[in-house]
Design an enzyme around this catalytic site. Structure first.
Site: not given
Ligand code: THU
Length: 159
Positions: A63, A74, A111, A114
């Site tokens: 982040e 991912e 998500c 990804c």
């Molecule tokens: N996040 C992922 O790493 N992968 C996903 O497929 C969904 C969300 C992360 C992004 C962010 O750092 C946190 O989860 C909250 O959205």
């Protein structure tokens, strides 16, 4: 009016139903999640990719104070794999996700962004990627290909 129905299949597995190779990939995803940098959302995600050259790549969400500059686990893993082993194919991918302070027991799917990134590599390598995803514990969902979790995918054939 004509309608189109889209059917998709996901397998629901317990850890006991995974092969030894898959359990070891799951362990790598868990290890990756422990290295997430998620001070803002406190939601940690780990991904592990098994390449056809036997290498396992880990990724975790990274982040940023400027929120959109962060990246999902991912895509960290997939882009690292593409940048480091451009000719290797991704065979399997394991994802685990949960808030830092509790252990979700429901599978958390990747998500949309990804999924689109995974789609690019599945088309590039012309080989399906088996995608396993879980919370921090409990059942695991398995999709034999990205196409099962992103029907009507946009890909290079549309350009
Ligand atoms: N996040 C992922 O790493 N992968 C996903 O497929 C969904 C969300 C992360 C992004 C962010 O750092 C946190 O989860 C909250 O959205």
């Amino acid at each position: 009016m004509k309608q189109i129905s889209i059917n998709t299949t996901i397998s629901v597995l317990s850890k006991d139903e995974l092969s030894q190779e898959e359990v070891s990939l799951m362990d790598q995803a868990v290890e990756a999640r422990a290295k997430a940098y998620a001070p803002y959302s406190k939601f940690t995600v780990g991904a592990a990719l098994l390449l056809d050259n036997g290498v396992v790549i880990q990724g975790s969400n990274q982040e940023n104070a400027a929120y959109p500059s962060g990246l999902c686990a991912e895509r960290v893993a997939i882009y690292y794999a593409g940048a480091t082993f451009p000719d290797a194919k991704i065979v399997k991918m394991f994802i685990t996700a949960s808030p830092q302070d509790r252990e979700l027991d429901e599978p958390i799917p990747p998500c949309g962004s990804c999924r689109q990134a995974i789609a690019e590599y599945e088309f590039k390598q012309d080989l399906d990627i088996a995608i396993f995803f879980m919370g921090a514990k409990g059942n695991i969902y398995k999709s034999d290909s990205l196409k099962n979790i992103l029907p009507l995918v946009f890909d290079k054939n549309h350009l």
